[in-house]
Design a protein around this motif. Structure first.
Motif, PDB file in Angstrom:
ATOM      1  N   UNK A   5       0.828  -1.210   0.000  1.00  0.00           N
ATOM      2  CA  UNK A   5       0.000   0.000   0.000  1.00  0.00           C
ATOM      3  C   UNK A   5       0.862   1.259   0.000  1.00  0.00           C
ATOM      4  N   UNK A   6       2.186   1.076  -0.105  1.00  0.00           N
ATOM      5  CA  UNK A   6       3.103   2.213  -0.231  1.00  0.00           C
ATOM      6  C   UNK A   6       4.155   1.817  -1.274  1.00  0.00           C
ATOM      7  N   UNK A   7       5.392   2.174  -1.016  1.00  0.00           N
ATOM      8  CA  UNK A   7       6.465   1.686  -1.879  1.00  0.00           C
ATOM      9  C   UNK A   7       6.725   0.208  -1.610  1.00  0.00           C
ATOM     10  N   UNK A   8       7.198  -0.489  -2.646  1.00  0.00           N
ATOM     11  CA  UNK A   8       7.598  -1.882  -2.448  1.00  0.00           C
ATOM     12  C   UNK A   8       8.943  -1.890  -1.740  1.00  0.00           C
ATOM     13  N   UNK A   9       9.015  -2.698  -0.694  1.00  0.00           N
ATOM     14  CA  UNK A   9      10.181  -2.669   0.185  1.00  0.00           C
ATOM     15  C   UNK A   9      11.126  -3.842  -0.079  1.00  0.00           C
ATOM     16  N   UNK A  10      12.170  -3.885   0.722  1.00  0.00           N
ATOM     17  CA  UNK A  10      13.221  -4.882   0.538  1.00  0.00           C
ATOM     18  C   UNK A  10      12.676  -6.305   0.588  1.00  0.00           C
ATOM     19  N   UNK A  11      11.784  -6.579   1.530  1.00  0.00           N
ATOM     20  CA  UNK A  11      11.230  -7.931   1.650  1.00  0.00           C
ATOM     21  C   UNK A  11      10.400  -8.309   0.430  1.00  0.00           C
ATOM     22  N   UNK A  12       9.670  -7.333  -0.147  1.00  0.00           N
ATOM     23  CA  UNK A  12       8.899  -7.599  -1.364  1.00  0.00           C
ATOM     24  C   UNK A  12       9.826  -7.992  -2.509  1.00  0.00           C
ATOM     25  N   UNK A  13      10.936  -7.273  -2.620  1.00  0.00           N
ATOM     26  CA  UNK A  13      11.893  -7.550  -3.692  1.00  0.00           C
ATOM     27  C   UNK A  13      12.568  -8.901  -3.485  1.00  0.00           C
ATOM     28  N   UNK A  14      12.935  -9.207  -2.238  1.00  0.00           N
ATOM     29  CA  UNK A  14      13.528 -10.516  -1.941  1.00  0.00           C
ATOM     30  C   UNK A  14      12.577 -11.642  -2.350  1.00  0.00           C
ATOM     31  N   UNK A  15      11.315 -11.460  -2.022  1.00  0.00           N
ATOM     32  CA  UNK A  15      10.324 -12.476  -2.365  1.00  0.00           C
ATOM     33  C   UNK A  15      10.200 -12.620  -3.879  1.00  0.00           C
ATOM     34  N   UNK A  16      10.136 -11.496  -4.593  1.00  0.00           N
ATOM     35  CA  UNK A  16      10.014 -11.539  -6.051  1.00  0.00           C
ATOM     36  C   UNK A  16      11.189 -12.293  -6.669  1.00  0.00           C
ATOM     37  N   UNK A  17      12.380 -12.032  -6.163  1.00  0.00           N
ATOM     38  CA  UNK A  17      13.560 -12.714  -6.698  1.00  0.00           C
ATOM     39  C   UNK A  17      13.492 -14.220  -6.450  1.00  0.00           C
ATOM     40  N   UNK A  18      13.051 -14.593  -5.264  1.00  0.00           N
ATOM     41  CA  UNK A  18      12.937 -16.018  -4.939  1.00  0.00           C
ATOM     42  C   UNK A  18      11.878 -16.695  -5.795  1.00  0.00           C
ATOM     43  N   UNK A  19      10.741 -16.010  -5.987  1.00  0.00           N
ATOM     44  CA  UNK A  19       9.666 -16.563  -6.824  1.00  0.00           C
ATOM     45  C   UNK A  19      10.180 -16.754  -8.246  1.00  0.00           C
ATOM     46  N   UNK A  20      10.910 -15.768  -8.744  1.00  0.00           N
ATOM     47  CA  UNK A  20      11.468 -15.849 -10.093  1.00  0.00           C
ATOM     48  C   UNK A  20      12.476 -16.987 -10.191  1.00  0.00           C
ATOM     49  N   UNK A  21      13.287 -17.143  -9.164  1.00  0.00           N
ATOM     50  CA  UNK A  21      14.278 -18.222  -9.145  1.00  0.00           C
ATOM     51  C   UNK A  21      13.610 -19.592  -9.191  1.00  0.00           C
ATOM     52  N   UNK A  22      12.422 -19.686  -8.583  1.00  0.00           N
ATOM     53  CA  UNK A  22      11.667 -20.938  -8.577  1.00  0.00           C
ATOM     54  C   UNK A  22      10.844 -21.117  -9.858  1.00  0.00           C
ATOM     55  N   UNK A  23      11.044 -20.157 -10.809  1.00  0.00           N
ATOM     56  CA  UNK A  23      10.376 -20.221 -12.116  1.00  0.00           C
ATOM     57  C   UNK A  23       8.850 -20.136 -11.991  1.00  0.00           C
ATOM     58  N   UNK A  24       8.406 -19.257 -11.106  1.00  0.00           N
ATOM     59  CA  UNK A  24       6.989 -18.955 -10.971  1.00  0.00           C
ATOM     60  C   UNK A  24       6.762 -17.499 -11.363  1.00  0.00           C
ATOM     61  N   UNK A  25       5.519 -17.174 -11.718  1.00  0.00           N
ATOM     62  CA  UNK A  25       5.167 -15.808 -12.076  1.00  0.00           C
ATOM     63  C   UNK A  25       4.834 -15.002 -10.823  1.00  0.00           C
ATOM     64  N   UNK A  26       5.171 -13.720 -10.855  1.00  0.00           N
ATOM     65  CA  UNK A  26       4.787 -12.827  -9.762  1.00  0.00           C
ATOM     66  C   UNK A  26       4.341 -11.488 -10.350  1.00  0.00           C
ATOM     67  N   UNK A  27       3.484 -10.793  -9.609  1.00  0.00           N
ATOM     68  CA  UNK A  27       2.936  -9.519 -10.068  1.00  0.00           C
ATOM     69  C   UNK A  27       2.911  -8.539  -8.908  1.00  0.00           C
TER      70      UNK A  27
END
Length: 395
Positions: free
Chosen positions: A128-150
């Protein structure tokens, strides 16, 4: 595109019909349709505490915060473990409310393994504000697992109201673009390449980027899962209603073939009874998919402020806003002159030696195919009228 399993089912249906095994053909058709209607879709909703995950889940499912079966909301973290929330009308579609990223019990570095990432088709990361460090960490992990994220920037309605109060010359378009660019820049600074951010209000799904978001999901999902997402989506645009209509239309031929197979059983009156029951089941799915069943219309009345009587006043089909039964379908069939003729011809053809049963099957196919197309068109038109009525009042 059909899966190999679907192609096998189609071949089995054809073989059963060629061997005059009507009972097997009907069973195989029902198995094929059931499998299509029950393709699982698991959507993970995650983000930091207070990002609006639960409210988003409720809005997507057409349920208000606080309703029975709604995901609990609150200013404190209410989700202690991954919690499934099946869609009320399409239980094969499940939205999962995941604990906030980086919470005390779910540190970001082991988050995916803790929540069981493998069962999810894609991840929606809310902020609900800026995307933070934890959001980015999660996105990278999801991408590494070859899943889609939005990335979904939630509560955009709050930001617009705040900016409108504080600015003399307010532009909604410019404000949204500024928020979007701010989010994108923040993500790029943390190493996310070409991020796409969708601005969404869970209380105003038809506005802002939700339509673009759902179109993106639909485009990027495997083809066999697209209808699962489509039918579960709320009717927030005429385009979604049209897409649902096309998806329903694609299966009409299979319902008509099932009707024809029932007509191949040499028992007078059986085909009509089967047709009425078959039509009742199919048309009920149409009504629910278009939001024309009574519970859906009641929810729409509450969410838009349009009275239920005003919404039902624009309906023209006798199959909208009513419980659909086999007896009701027989009544509807009896009021259509061309259908009466076809049904009478079907029953009469049974007494013709050799060619009678094949003729009855052709007539039954024709009757069911025509009726389902006619009913589908009328209900889709009603869905458009209800949408326009609600839209006019909420503008």
């Amino acid at each position: 595109m059909d899966t190999p399993h679907d192609c096998k089912s189609v071949e089995e249906i054809k073989e059963a019909l060629q061997n005059n095994n009507q009972a097997l053909a009907i069973a195989k058709i029902q198995e094929y349709l059931d499998r299509q209607n029950n393709i699982p879709l698991n959507i993970a909703i995650t983000g930091e505490t207070g990002s609006g995950k639960s409210t988003f889940i409720n809005a997507f499912r057409g349920i208000k915060d606080g309703d029975a079966g709604a995901a609990p909301t609150g200013v404190r973290e209410t989700t202690k473990k991954p919690t499934p929330y099946p869609h009320p009308n399409y239980p094969n579609v499940t939205l999962w409310d995941l604990p906030g990223v980086g919470g005390r019990h779910f540190p970001a570095d082991q988050y995916l393994s803790d929540v069981g990432f493998e069962k999810f088709d894609f991840f929606i990361i809310l902020s609900d504000t800026r995307f933070r460090e934890n959001d980015v960490k999660l996105a990278r992990e999801v991408q590494r697992m070859k899943k889609k994220f939005y990335f979904v920037r939630s509560k955009i309605d709050n930001d617009l109201r705040a900016q409108k109060r504080s600015q003399r010359e307010f532009s909604e378009t410019e404000t949204k673009e500024q928020i979007r660019e701010d989010c994108i820049q923040c993500l790029q600074e943390q190493g996310i390449q070409s991020p796409q951010v969708f601005l969404v209000s869970s209380f105003e799904l038809r506005l802002h980027d939700f339509t673009l978001f759902t179109e993106t999901l639909e485009r990027e999902l495997p083809e066999h899962k697209r209808n699962a997402l489509l039918f579960a989506m709320p009717n927030i645009s005429q385009e979604i209603i049209n897409k649902k209509k096309k998806a329903f239309q694609a299966n009409i031929k299979w319902h008509a073939i099932a009707s024809a197979a029932a007509a191949g059983v040499p028992v007078p009156g059986l085909s009509v009874a089967v047709d009425a029951a078959l039509l009742a089941g199919v048309v009920t799915k149409y009504a629910v998919g278009f939001g024309l069943d009574i519970p859906s219309l009641e929810n729409l009345a509450v969410s838009t402020g349009v009275s239920l009587s005003d919404l039902t006043a624009v309906l023209t089909s006798p199959l909208a806003a009513i419980e659909i039964t086999a007896d009701l379908m027989l009544s509807v069939l009896s009021q259509c002159a061309s259908t009466i003729f076809l049904l009478a011809a079907e029953e009469g053809s049974r007494f013709i030696p050799i060619l009678g049963i094949p003729a009855a099957m052709i007539l039954s196919f024709t009757t069911t195919y025509r009726m389902l197309n006619l009913i589908l068109n009328k209900l889709a038109d009603d869905a458009q009228r209800v949408f326009e009525k609600a839209l006019d009042t909420t503008k």
